[in-house]
Design a protein around this motif. Sequence first.
Motif, short mmCIF file in Angstrom:
data_model
loop_
_atom_site.label_atom_id
_atom_site.label_comp_id
_atom_site.label_asym_id
_atom_site.label_seq_id
_atom_site.Cartn_x
_atom_site.Cartn_y
_atom_site.Cartn_z
N UNK A 30 0.86 -1.19 0.00
CA UNK A 30 0.00 0.00 0.00
C UNK A 30 0.90 1.23 0.00
N UNK A 31 0.30 2.36 0.14
CA UNK A 31 1.11 3.58 0.12
C UNK A 31 0.48 4.67 0.98
N UNK A 32 1.35 5.53 1.49
CA UNK A 32 0.91 6.74 2.20
C UNK A 32 1.41 7.93 1.39
N UNK A 33 0.48 8.74 0.94
CA UNK A 33 0.87 9.91 0.17
C UNK A 33 1.55 10.94 1.06
N UNK A 34 2.51 11.65 0.47
CA UNK A 34 3.21 12.69 1.25
C UNK A 34 2.27 13.81 1.64
N UNK A 35 1.14 13.91 0.99
CA UNK A 35 0.16 14.92 1.39
C UNK A 35 -0.32 14.67 2.81
N UNK A 36 -0.28 13.40 3.26
CA UNK A 36 -0.66 13.10 4.65
C UNK A 36 0.28 13.83 5.61
#
Length: 502
Positions: free
Chosen positions: A187-193
Amino acid sequence: MRWKRRSGRATQPWRLSARTLITCSISTIIGFSAICASVMIDLRRGEEVRARQALDNMAAGIGADISRNIELYDLSLRAVAGNMLLPEISGVSKTVRQLILFDRASTARNFGNVQVFDASGRLTIDSSTLDPVPEDRSDAEFFQVHRDRPDAGLYVGRPANHQGQYAVTLSRRISTADGRFAGVVAGSIRLSYFRDLFARLTLGPGDSLTVFRRDGTLIVSAPFDADAIGRNLARAPAVTRALTEPSGWSSSYGALDDLPRLLVWRNGTEPLVVVASKSWESVYAVWRNEAAQIGAMMLALSVFVLAATQVAAREIQLRAKVEARLERLATTDPLTGLKNRRKFDQTIETEWRRAQRTAAPIGLLMIDADHFKRYNDTHGHQAGDQVLVGIAVCISDSVRRAGDCAARYGGEEFAVLLPGSSETAALAVAETIRTKVAIWAGDAGNASISIGVASVTPSRDSDWTSLLNAADKALYMAKAAGRNRCVAVAVPKPAEAAALAA
């Protein structure tokens, strides 16, 4: 010259008092300055402590939020990896399979879709669609790590631009019951988080927040710097410490801006490490303003105290000069310029006690002008005064030591106290005075003097009146012997003096 030296000794205590006042003022200024410096140092340390606490709270809060979300996302990845091993998963429809695999998957807007890759790296399942577009990620870092390292656990990939957005990949290995590699769930966590998370904070000037991967790769920073994303800063000393210690702080140069910074980190054992920093310039900004204000006030106060002290010291010195002048007037014979009888009595008392303490001899000359009354009646009082002045000048010219005291004892009689002089030395001084008076009087011989000499080393139970009486006795002997001569007599011991008195 002689009277100036004595005047200097008389005013010396007052000059010392002025110096003492200046010394006390300077010492007071130094003392208050030291206290202010100590307070400022404590305030400086307080600023450091407050800055560390603020950064620690910031790093702890951000780190806890990141850890919590990563843990929740990891639970979803674990669930997918576990459910992929169910025997019945391959026999159900795609819709049911999606419900089984992704019912616990995180769906927050800053989290990417969960994907399942088989052992060859091909995309087989995607949480966002029932029919995923074919994709081969066998060359991806996270796939190779899980393929080669069964114990990799949760792997956090490098930040990369994927599908138009920067994101960090989170992945777990799918292993069969016998430990064989069966694929990867990612999965991934966007840097916008991270940017949204940082936006909740109010960063001051010089403040910075940075999130690192365990190998020192920079994930994201605030203020945001797109060029810094993905840079490996593991060689920076502060980053090295942050990656090896669970929590702590250090003072080091910033890895991105090369400014002296205070750095605090938390969650050093988590997949992502949060480092909060603040430039020392901003840490001490308020303190510097306070220090400048206090320093300016201290400087103004010091200048005022020194100026007031200088004025007071000048007044003390002026008063000392006036009092010294009054002292000279009170202790100086106005006609001859020698010390008067009062000053002589004070001096012989002081010198006698000193001679008793040091066991040193003390000499005394009693001088009388010969036939002065007859001369005064014949030539008048002004002529008589000139004779007394001339004798005084001869005495002053012959008595030059600092401790000696020449005085007009009364009328035409003079006294010379010679501390430290034996009878021989005192007699030599007396003869010098007599000779100078004779030379000064000239061939007319209208003035001469008779001198009585005595010297003694005082004992503990003796009194200076014995010396005075002996010198006076010697003076009468000189007059009886024909005048214009010097006669010395021994000073009787206290026991002998008592017997003679009886």
